[in-house]
Design an enzyme around this catalytic site. Structure first.
Site, short mmCIF file in Angstrom:
data_model
loop_
_atom_site.label_atom_id
_atom_site.label_comp_id
_atom_site.label_asym_id
_atom_site.label_seq_id
_atom_site.Cartn_x
_atom_site.Cartn_y
_atom_site.Cartn_z
N THR A 32 8.79 -4.09 -7.76
CA THR A 32 9.28 -3.41 -6.56
C THR A 32 9.38 -1.90 -6.78
O THR A 32 10.10 -1.22 -6.06
CB THR A 32 10.67 -3.94 -6.15
OG1 THR A 32 11.55 -3.80 -7.27
CG2 THR A 32 10.61 -5.39 -5.71
N GLY A 63 8.83 1.71 -6.26
CA GLY A 63 8.28 2.54 -5.18
C GLY A 63 8.45 1.96 -3.78
O GLY A 63 7.89 2.49 -2.82
N THR A 64 9.26 0.91 -3.64
CA THR A 64 9.43 0.32 -2.30
C THR A 64 10.03 1.31 -1.31
O THR A 64 9.60 1.39 -0.16
CB THR A 64 10.34 -0.93 -2.35
OG1 THR A 64 11.50 -0.62 -3.11
CG2 THR A 64 9.65 -2.13 -2.93
N GLY A 65 11.03 2.07 -1.78
CA GLY A 65 11.71 3.00 -0.87
C GLY A 65 10.78 4.10 -0.40
O GLY A 65 10.75 4.45 0.80
N CYS A 66 10.00 4.65 -1.34
CA CYS A 66 9.05 5.73 -0.99
C CYS A 66 8.03 5.20 0.02
O CYS A 66 7.73 5.85 1.03
CB CYS A 66 8.30 6.22 -2.22
SG CYS A 66 9.36 6.89 -3.51
N LYS A 99 18.71 0.77 4.04
CA LYS A 99 17.84 -0.32 3.59
C LYS A 99 18.65 -1.37 2.83
O LYS A 99 19.66 -1.05 2.22
CB LYS A 99 16.75 0.25 2.68
CG LYS A 99 15.85 1.26 3.38
CD LYS A 99 14.95 2.00 2.39
CE LYS A 99 15.75 2.90 1.46
NZ LYS A 99 14.90 3.75 0.60
N1 LIG Z 1 12.83 -8.27 -2.86
C1 LIG Z 1 12.48 -7.80 -1.66
N2 LIG Z 1 11.87 -8.62 -0.77
C2 LIG Z 1 11.49 -8.15 0.45
N3 LIG Z 1 11.70 -6.88 0.85
C3 LIG Z 1 12.30 -6.02 0.00
C4 LIG Z 1 12.73 -6.43 -1.30
N4 LIG Z 1 13.28 -5.36 -1.94
C5 LIG Z 1 13.20 -4.34 -1.08
N5 LIG Z 1 12.63 -4.72 0.10
C6 LIG Z 1 12.35 -3.85 1.25
O1 LIG Z 1 11.79 -2.67 0.70
C7 LIG Z 1 12.29 -1.52 1.38
C8 LIG Z 1 12.99 -0.60 0.39
O2 LIG Z 1 14.27 -1.13 0.12
P1 LIG Z 1 15.23 -0.75 -1.07
O3 LIG Z 1 14.84 -1.51 -2.29
O4 LIG Z 1 16.62 -0.97 -0.58
O5 LIG Z 1 14.97 0.80 -1.29
P2 LIG Z 1 14.77 1.70 -2.60
O6 LIG Z 1 13.42 1.35 -3.16
O7 LIG Z 1 14.86 3.08 -2.08
O8 LIG Z 1 15.86 1.34 -3.55
C9 LIG Z 1 13.18 -2.05 2.49
O9 LIG Z 1 12.43 -2.17 3.68
C10 LIG Z 1 13.60 -3.41 2.00
O10 LIG Z 1 13.90 -4.28 3.07
C1 LIG Z 2 8.68 10.86 -8.35
C2 LIG Z 2 9.53 9.74 -7.88
N1 LIG Z 2 10.05 9.80 -6.66
C3 LIG Z 2 10.84 8.77 -6.21
C4 LIG Z 2 11.10 7.69 -7.01
C5 LIG Z 2 11.99 6.58 -6.54
O1 LIG Z 2 11.24 5.76 -5.78
P1 LIG Z 2 11.74 4.46 -5.02
O2 LIG Z 2 10.80 4.19 -3.94
O3 LIG Z 2 13.18 4.59 -4.68
O4 LIG Z 2 11.50 3.37 -6.09
P2 LIG Z 2 12.20 3.05 -7.47
O5 LIG Z 2 11.96 4.10 -8.46
O6 LIG Z 2 13.64 2.88 -7.10
O7 LIG Z 2 11.51 1.80 -7.85
C6 LIG Z 2 10.52 7.66 -8.28
N2 LIG Z 2 10.72 6.63 -9.12
N3 LIG Z 2 9.74 8.70 -8.70
#
Ligand SMILES: Nc1ncnc2c1ncn2[C@@H]1O[C@H](COP(=O)(O)OP(=O)(O)O)[C@@H](O)[C@H]1O
Ligand SMILES: Cc1ncc(COP(=O)(O)OP(=O)(O)O)c(N)n1
Length: 267
Positions: free
Chosen positions: A206, A208-211, A174
């Site tokens: 943002t 929880g975007t990854g989950c 991602k």
């Molecule tokens: N600022 C943003 N604008 C648009 N899409 C985003 C943004 N940040 C993350 N994404 C999207 O959200 C999803 C999670 O991305 P990312 O942030 O890299 O993961 P994580 O939450 O695990 O760190 C991906 O599909 C990414 O393209």
């Molecule tokens: C219980 C729990 N699981 C996973 C995460 C991490 O989630 P993620 O979607 O990567 O978002 P961020 O925490 O990076 O914003 C979490 N925080 N808690």
């Protein structure tokens, strides 16, 4: 036909990530959600205030109970915390013969709190990633798993190949942690690379975007869609969820899980 998906992950008391994000996402996509909780976290938009792992026995029993009566079409793993839990969960998944497995290798929350013990990275690589149908690391996670630094898309492609060689059938790296104007998620299926690009939305909400992104992929796989199709939906879902802010909490707020269903159009 009722499609069912299982998430094996940690609980986020603030409701933006983890089990709560996964179940909300499954529901939004008309998939019946089930859970096996690996850890309880005390968490809000300001950070993680506590991590309380479940026993291996408790996690395994939750999975066995589901396997015995409510077999899912697709399964997602999130926060697994320790090598003991990773190994036990991988054994159960193998035993249940669950093929459509999405592994989100959660390591560190956005506020910096560790959700995976350092020594557990080896277990992820040895036991769980080889079972993955899809693995969805963000850039820092992909760097840890590969031992390689990612600066450019070319580096990301090399890392994707390395992670594919660990046994995952599809690798999605991602692009949220990149700083460019566009956000690109990269898919590698062992033969070709595909890029999924959207505009970067400027917001601090943002959490929880990854989950959520991995949960959409899981739900769409449960319905029988391909990985490519599932990522297309995931990208639209997350764009709407980030774009229509809920604006709750005074830190990194959660995304809006109902924006996609409501057809929110974000530029
Ligand atoms: N600022 C943003 N604008 C648009 N899409 C985003 C943004 N940040 C993350 N994404 C999207 O959200 C999803 C999670 O991305 P990312 O942030 O890299 O993961 P994580 O939450 O695990 O760190 C991906 O599909 C990414 O393209
Ligand atoms: C219980 C729990 N699981 C996973 C995460 C991490 O989630 P993620 O979607 O990567 O978002 P961020 O925490 O990076 O914003 C979490 N925080 N808690």
């Amino acid at each position: 036909m009722v499609y069912k998906a299982l998430t094996i992950a940690g609980s986020d008391s603030g409701g933006g990530a983890g089990i709560q994000a996964d179940l909300k996402t499954f529901q939004e996509l008309d998939v019946y959600g089930m859970s096996a909780i690996t850890a309880v976290t005390a968490q809000n938009t300001l950070g993680v205030q506590g991590v309380y792992p479940m026993s291996v026995e408790a996690v395994i029993q939750q999975i066995k109970s589901i396997a015995a009566d409510l077999p899912p079409q697709a399964v997602k793993t999130g926060m697994l915390f320790s090598s003991e839990l990773i190994r036990a969960v991988a054994d159960e998944i193998k035993h249940a013969d669950w093929v459509k497995l999405v592994v989100d290798p959660v390591m560190i929350a956005k506020g910096g709190a560790s959700l995976l013990q350092e020594e557990a990275v080896a277990a992820l690589k040895e036991y769980l990633i080889p079972l993955a149908y899809v693995i969805t690391p963000n850039i820092p996670e992909a760097e840890v798993l590969s031992g390689m630094k990612i600066n450019f898309m070319a580096d990301r492609k090399m890392v994707a190949i390395k992670l594919y060689e660990l046994g995952a059938k599809h690798v999605v790296i991602k692009g949220g942690h990149d700083n460019s104007e566009l956000v690109t998620d990269l898919l590698y299926d062992g033969e070709q690379f595909y890029e999924f690009t959207s505009k970067r939305l400027i917001t601090q909400h943002t959490h929880g975007t990854g989950c959520t992104f991995a949960a959409v992929i899981t739900a769409e796989l449960a319905k029988g869609h391909t990985v490519y199709e599932a990522i297309q939906v995931a990208k639209e879902f997350i764009h709407a969820a980030i774009g229509e802010e809920l604006g709750i909490g005074s830190g990194h707020g959660p995304t809006n899980h109902w924006a996609y269903r409501r057809g929110v159009q974000v530029g």
